[in-house]
Write a protein that holds these residues in place. Structure first.
Motif, PDB file in Angstrom:
ATOM      1  N   GLU A  13       3.944  13.453 -14.241  1.00 17.04           N
ATOM      2  CA  GLU A  13       2.918  14.011 -15.124  1.00 17.04           C
ATOM      3  C   GLU A  13       2.928  15.532 -15.057  1.00 17.04           C
ATOM      4  O   GLU A  13       2.803  16.206 -16.076  1.00 17.04           O
ATOM      5  CB  GLU A  13       1.538  13.461 -14.747  1.00 17.04           C
ATOM      6  N   ILE A  25       4.265   9.219 -10.025  1.00 15.42           N
ATOM      7  CA  ILE A  25       3.611   9.355 -11.333  1.00 15.42           C
ATOM      8  C   ILE A  25       2.977  10.731 -11.458  1.00 15.42           C
ATOM      9  O   ILE A  25       3.103  11.399 -12.491  1.00 15.42           O
ATOM     10  CB  ILE A  25       2.570   8.235 -11.544  1.00 15.42           C
ATOM     11  N   THR A  26       2.320  11.191 -10.393  1.00 17.37           N
ATOM     12  CA  THR A  26       1.693  12.518 -10.419  1.00 17.37           C
ATOM     13  C   THR A  26       2.746  13.601 -10.633  1.00 17.37           C
ATOM     14  O   THR A  26       2.546  14.533 -11.424  1.00 17.37           O
ATOM     15  CB  THR A  26       0.924  12.772  -9.100  1.00 17.37           C
ATOM     16  N   GLU A  80       0.836  -1.202   0.000  1.00 20.60           N
ATOM     17  CA  GLU A  80       0.000   0.000   0.000  1.00 20.60           C
ATOM     18  C   GLU A  80       0.872   1.253   0.000  1.00 20.60           C
ATOM     19  O   GLU A  80       0.636   2.199  -0.754  1.00 20.60           O
ATOM     20  CB  GLU A  80      -0.890  -0.022   1.255  1.00 20.60           C
ATOM     21  N   ALA A 101       2.189   6.279  -6.970  1.00 18.35           N
ATOM     22  CA  ALA A 101       1.159   7.197  -7.467  1.00 18.35           C
ATOM     23  C   ALA A 101       1.631   8.637  -7.349  1.00 18.35           C
ATOM     24  O   ALA A 101       1.427   9.453  -8.256  1.00 18.35           O
ATOM     25  CB  ALA A 101      -0.150   6.992  -6.700  1.00 18.35           C
ATOM     26  N   GLU A 102       2.302   8.956  -6.229  1.00 16.20           N
ATOM     27  CA  GLU A 102       2.835  10.314  -6.053  1.00 16.20           C
ATOM     28  C   GLU A 102       3.926  10.612  -7.080  1.00 16.20           C
ATOM     29  O   GLU A 102       3.976  11.694  -7.664  1.00 16.20           O
ATOM     30  CB  GLU A 102       3.373  10.480  -4.628  1.00 16.20           C
ATOM     31  N   GLU A 116       2.486   1.612  -3.387  1.00 10.69           N
ATOM     32  CA  GLU A 116       1.508   2.081  -4.374  1.00 10.69           C
ATOM     33  C   GLU A 116       1.297   3.592  -4.237  1.00 10.69           C
ATOM     34  O   GLU A 116       1.217   4.302  -5.233  1.00 10.69           O
ATOM     35  CB  GLU A 116       0.182   1.339  -4.200  1.00 10.69           C
ATOM     36  N   LYS A 117       1.199   4.062  -2.968  1.00 11.26           N
ATOM     37  CA  LYS A 117       1.033   5.504  -2.745  1.00 11.26           C
ATOM     38  C   LYS A 117       2.249   6.267  -3.243  1.00 11.26           C
ATOM     39  O   LYS A 117       2.122   7.297  -3.902  1.00 11.26           O
ATOM     40  CB  LYS A 117       0.802   5.792  -1.249  1.00 11.26           C
TER      41      LYS A 117
END
Length: 107
Positions: A30, A26-27, A16, A23-24, A19-20
Motif C-alpha cells: 500500500e 500489505i502495508t 498468527e 499484514a506487513e 497473518e502478521k
C-alpha cells in the motif's frame, strides 16, 4: 488429545505469524502504491506543464510567422512598386536620349 491440542496451538501460532507477515506485506505494498501514485501524479503534472509550455511556444511562433509573412508581402509590394517606377523612368530617360541622339544626328 494433548498432542492434538499442541498441534492446534502450534498451527494457531503459525497462522498468527503468517497473518502478521501478510499484514506487513500489505502495508508495504500500500505504501509503495501510494508513493507511485504520488510520483506518477507529479510526473503527469510535469508533462502537463511541458505540454502547455510547448503549446504557448507554438502559438508564439505562429504569430511571429504571420507577422513575418505580412512584412515580407509589404516588402515585395514596395520592391514591385520601385521596379515599376524605375522601368517607367528608365523608359522616359531612354526616350529622351533617343530624341537627343536624333537631334544631334539631324544637326
Amino acid at each position: 488429545v494433548q498432542s492434538l491440542e499442541g498441534d492446534i496451538t502450534s498451527l494457531e501460532n503459525q497462522l498468527e505469524v503468517q497473518e502478521k507477515e501478510a499484514a506487513e506485506a500489505i502495508t508495504l505494498w500500500e505504501l509503495r502504491c501510494s508513493t507511485l501514485e504520488e510520483s506518477g501524479g507529479d510526473v503527469i503534472g510535469q508533462w502537463e506543464e511541458r505540454v502547455q509550455s510547448l503549446e504557448g511556444d507554438i502559438t508564439s511562433l505562429e504569430n511571429q510567422l504571420e507577422v513575418q509573412e505580412k512584412e515580407a508581402a509589404e516588402a515585395i509590394t514596395l520592391w514591385e512598386l520601385r521596379c515599376s517606377t524605375l522601368e517607367e523612368s528608365g523608359g522616359d530617360v531612354i526616350g529622351q536620349w533617343e530624341e537627343r541622339v536624333q537631334s544631334l544626328e539631324g544637326d
